[in-house]
Each structure stands twice: as structure tokens, then as C-alpha cells.
Write a protein that holds these residues in place. Structure first.
Motif, mmCIF file in Angstrom:
data_model
loop_
_atom_site.group_PDB
_atom_site.id
_atom_site.type_symbol
_atom_site.label_atom_id
_atom_site.label_comp_id
_atom_site.label_asym_id
_atom_site.label_seq_id
_atom_site.Cartn_x
_atom_site.Cartn_y
_atom_site.Cartn_z
ATOM 1 N N TYR A 66 35.230 19.158 45.618
ATOM 2 C CA TYR A 66 34.505 17.904 45.765
ATOM 3 C C TYR A 66 34.778 17.002 44.557
ATOM 4 O O TYR A 66 35.057 17.485 43.447
ATOM 5 N N ARG A 75 28.248 21.451 43.186
ATOM 6 C CA ARG A 75 27.139 20.871 43.935
ATOM 7 C C ARG A 75 27.643 20.453 45.310
ATOM 8 O O ARG A 75 28.687 19.816 45.431
ATOM 9 N N PHE A 76 26.905 20.815 46.349
ATOM 10 C CA PHE A 76 27.279 20.426 47.709
ATOM 11 C C PHE A 76 27.246 18.912 47.853
ATOM 12 O O PHE A 76 26.332 18.245 47.368
ATOM 13 N N ASP A 78 27.464 16.028 50.913
ATOM 14 C CA ASP A 78 27.449 15.774 52.352
ATOM 15 C C ASP A 78 28.398 14.617 52.646
ATOM 16 O O ASP A 78 27.980 13.487 52.878
ATOM 17 N N ALA A 114 31.574 24.738 45.099
ATOM 18 C CA ALA A 114 30.669 24.465 46.215
ATOM 19 C C ALA A 114 31.439 24.250 47.507
ATOM 20 O O ALA A 114 30.968 24.633 48.588
ATOM 21 N N THR A 118 30.740 26.311 50.773
ATOM 22 C CA THR A 118 30.277 25.537 51.922
ATOM 23 C C THR A 118 31.086 25.850 53.173
ATOM 24 O O THR A 118 30.531 26.039 54.261
ATOM 25 N N HIS A 122 30.256 26.065 57.084
ATOM 26 C CA HIS A 122 30.196 24.665 57.531
ATOM 27 C C HIS A 122 31.474 24.328 58.308
ATOM 28 O O HIS A 122 32.519 24.038 57.730
ATOM 29 N N GLN A 125 33.203 20.659 57.708
ATOM 30 C CA GLN A 125 33.945 20.495 56.458
ATOM 31 C C GLN A 125 35.139 21.446 56.401
ATOM 32 O O GLN A 125 36.197 21.081 55.876
#
Length: 252
Positions: A66, A75-76, A78, A114, A118, A122, A125
Motif C-alpha cells: 500500500y 495499515r489496511f 480500503d 497489510a 489482506t 479479500h 484486492q
């Protein structure tokens, strides 16, 4: 067990800030997951790590994550799938340019932090990251957690998937990584870590965080470059694997 890959996350400094001993680890591991500038690293660090990796015969992999320098990519976010796919392609292209200038190329892809965790579950993603890799170079193998949506979707897209285990991380009974926010998530005793790695590499069970047995059959084992004592841990793991009869070599 005949061959096994030993990988590490490298190039994770930024400017004057240094994290880990890249040069020392490049003398131990067989594959380098090089940060691509979104969670850590900068152009100069990327160039230096690629140069050194080529000198030591270590495979260069893109450690994509990310866009989160302050949070180190842990950190996730969105993020829209289209934007995530574009971010991953951007990182791949950036590192591949430095790798080619150093006389090599990016040889595989491994998500970071992350993003890695994730896309275990997910689907949206995970599909975005798969889309980015297939659009950039579908010959690139992808590294990930066994049983993850990421590896399943990558395999369905025709990518080569590679299962990995973590030398210095605790596992849940489900085979996922224990959150770094929880006590005991990161292991530090190099002898215990080395013993666990031999067990994982030979198909023997290891103990999960709840005391149960968990069997992992990795083609690659990761030693985190930012763990305290990372170099000593990596050397202990390499020595233990070699003593157990393994040949260490890159999977890509």
C-alpha cells in the motif's frame, strides 16, 4: 527436502533512515524482496540493493504494498481495485528499471505487510494485485501464504504460485500470521527459529500460537530484515537447513 529458497524483505530504509543490514543479509539469503518506494525505500536505496543483489547472485523480487510510508505499509487501506492495480504496476515498473540497470530484472512478486495479509481473504484486492502482475508480466511467479485467495486467484489466472512460510512469525491454528499487535507474534530466539524452519521445510508440524500442530510445506522461507538480530537469525536458519541436507537456491 532437496532445495529451498530463503528470502528476506530488504531496501526498507528511506533517505537517511536505515532499517536492517541489507548488505549482510544479501550474503545469506537467496531471494530479496525489495521495497518499491510505497511502504519504504527510495530510488537510491533501490538502486543500491539491486546492484548488491546482482553482485551476490540473489534473485530480485518486487515487494509491493500500500502507499503508506508513515505506517510502513502495515495499515489496511480500503482502496479501489483499479487504483490498487495501478499502484502495484507502478511499483513493479520502478523496481524492474533499477534491476535491469544493475544487470538483472524483477523475477517474482511478493506483497508486503497489510496488503499481504489482506489478500489472504479479500477477494477484490487479491484480484486487483493479480490483474497488475498479469498485465505487467505474466511470467513472474508470485509468493504468498498457502491457502490464500491471492495464490488461488493467481493460479486461476495462469501465474506460477509459490508457497512461503515465515521463520520468525507465530501462526494461528488456521495457518495465518498472528497480528503484530498481539504478544508473541514475532519470534526472537534464533535456535528455536532455525529448528522450526527445518521442521517446516521437511513437512514436519510446528506449534501454532494456541499450542496445536500446524504443517506447512513451503518452497520459500522468509526471515524479516527488520527483526532485531535478523542477520544472526538468517545465518542460523541457513546453517540449520544446510545441515539438514537442503540446497539453498532461488525459486525464480
Amino acid at each position: 527436502m532437496s532445495t529451498i529458497d530463503l528470502n528476506s524483505d530488504l531496501g526498507e530504509g528511506f533517505g537517511h533512515w536505515t532499517l536492517g543490514d541489507d548488505d549482510a543479509l544479501l550474503g545469506v539469503v537467496t531471494s530479496a524482496n525489495v521495497a518499491c518506494g510505497f511502504h519504504a525505500s527510495d530510488p537510491l536505496i533501490m538502486r543500491r540493493v539491486c546492484d548488491r543483489a546482482v553482485e551476490t547472485g540473489v534473485a530480485i523480487g518486487a515487494q509491493v504494498g500500500y502507499r503508506d510510508l508513515p505506517g510502513f505499509g502495515r495499515r489496511f487501506i480500503d482502496i479501489e481495485p483499479e487504483a490498487l492495480a495501478a499502484d502495484v504496476m507502478y511499483q513493479l515498473g520502478a523496481l524492474d528499471g533499477f534491476a535491469r540497470a544493475s544487470g538483472s530484472r524483477v523475477r517474482y512478486v511478493k506483497p508486503h505487510g497489510a496488503l499481504y495479509n489482506t489478500i489472504v481473504h479479500h477477494e477484490e484486492q487479491a484480484a486487483a494485485v493479480v490483474e497488475a502482475v498479469t498485465a505487467y508480466d505474466r511470467t513472474l511467479p508470485v509468493l504468498g501464504l498457502p491457502g490464500s485467495a491471492w495464490l488461488r486467484l493467481a493460479g486461476e489466472a495462469g501465474l506460477t504460485t509459490v508457497q512461503e512460510a515465515f521463520a520468525d512469525r507465530a501462526y494461528t491454528p488456521e495457518g495465518t500470521l498472528v497480528s503484530r499487535r498481539l504478544p508473541g507474534a514475532v519470534l526472537h530466539d534464533k535456535d528455536v527459529i532455525a529448528e522450526r524452519c527445518v521442521a517446516m521445510a521437511t513437512g514436519q508440524p510446528v506449534t501454532d500460537v494456541e499450542g496445536g500442530s500446524l504443517t506447512i510445506e513451503p518452497a520459500s522461507i522468509c526471515v524479516h530484515g527488520d527483526t532485531p538480530g535478523a542477520v544472526e537469525i538468517a545465518r542460523a536458519v541457513r546453517e540449520a537447513l544446510t545441515a539438514a541436507g537442503a540446497t539453498l537456491q532461488p525459486f525464480a
